[in-house]
Motif scaffolding. Structure first.
Motif, PDB file in Angstrom:
ATOM      1  N   GLN A 157      -3.287  -2.889  -6.841  1.00  0.00           N
ATOM      2  CA  GLN A 157      -3.568  -1.545  -7.314  1.00  0.00           C
ATOM      3  C   GLN A 157      -2.297  -0.939  -8.166  1.00  0.00           C
ATOM      4  N   TYR A 158      -1.209  -1.555  -7.892  1.00  0.00           N
ATOM      5  CA  TYR A 158       0.050  -1.353  -8.353  1.00  0.00           C
ATOM      6  C   TYR A 158       0.641  -2.055  -9.529  1.00  0.00           C
ATOM      7  N   SER A 172       0.833  -1.309   0.274  1.00  0.00           N
ATOM      8  CA  SER A 172       0.095   0.034   0.159  1.00  0.00           C
ATOM      9  C   SER A 172       0.830   1.169  -0.208  1.00  0.00           C
TER      10      SER A 172
END
Length: 166
Positions: A105-106, A64
């Protein structure tokens, strides 16, 4: 003026700059002593550069780039401390060498490291103490490890954001 005089003057200037850096680092150590003792951050001095190293354990969850709520008071103290020190500030994100899971997410450690640096810059710019023009953002992914990535402790050490005051 002789070459020897020029070199002598350069040495005097370099020594004065070095002493100023040491004084600034001591000021930061004093202002950030609780965070250093809690091992949330580290402080390092090299030549005329001071590095405040934010360790992942207290700042980000795995994978995150969102700063943990508990880290916000630390970010505020760092912001206040940086307000008392002059110089350009480079905020650099770093990761370990483990690939990110698919569908996350990445897309890569490059993106994660840059996003973490971006989150720290946003936290540092929340107040009026620091000017935006002082900042540079970089993301290094796993290209500049501090420790060996073969074990958990080394990988944990490599996951960090560094604030370098030059």
């Amino acid at each position: 003026i002789s070459i020897d005089e020029i070199l002598s003057q350069a040495d005097v200037i370099k020594a004065k700059l070095r002493q100023k850096t040491i004084n600034d680092a001591n000021k930061l150590r004093k202002l950030l002593a609780p965070e250093i003792l809690d091992r949330q951050i580290e402080l390092e001095v090299r030549d005329q550069m001071i590095t405040v190293r934010i360790l992942q354990s207290g700042s980000f969850s795995a994978g995150s780039a969102e700063l943990k709520k508990g880290f916000m008071p630390v970010a505020k103290r760092i912001r206040e401390a940086l307000g008392e020190i002059r110089g350009f500030i480079t905020v650099s994100g770093h990761t370990d060498n483990q690939p990110l899971g698919r569908g996350g997410q990445y897309r890569s450690n490059w993106e994660l490291s840059g996003s973490r640096a971006f989150s720290v810059i946003h936290a540092l710019l929340k107040g009026k103490e620091l000017e935006q023009k002082r900042f540079v953002l970089t993301g290094h992914a796993e290209t500049r490890p501090l420790a060996d990535n073969r074990d958990r402790e080394g990988r944990a050490r490599n996951r960090r954001v560094e604030i370098v005051i030059d």
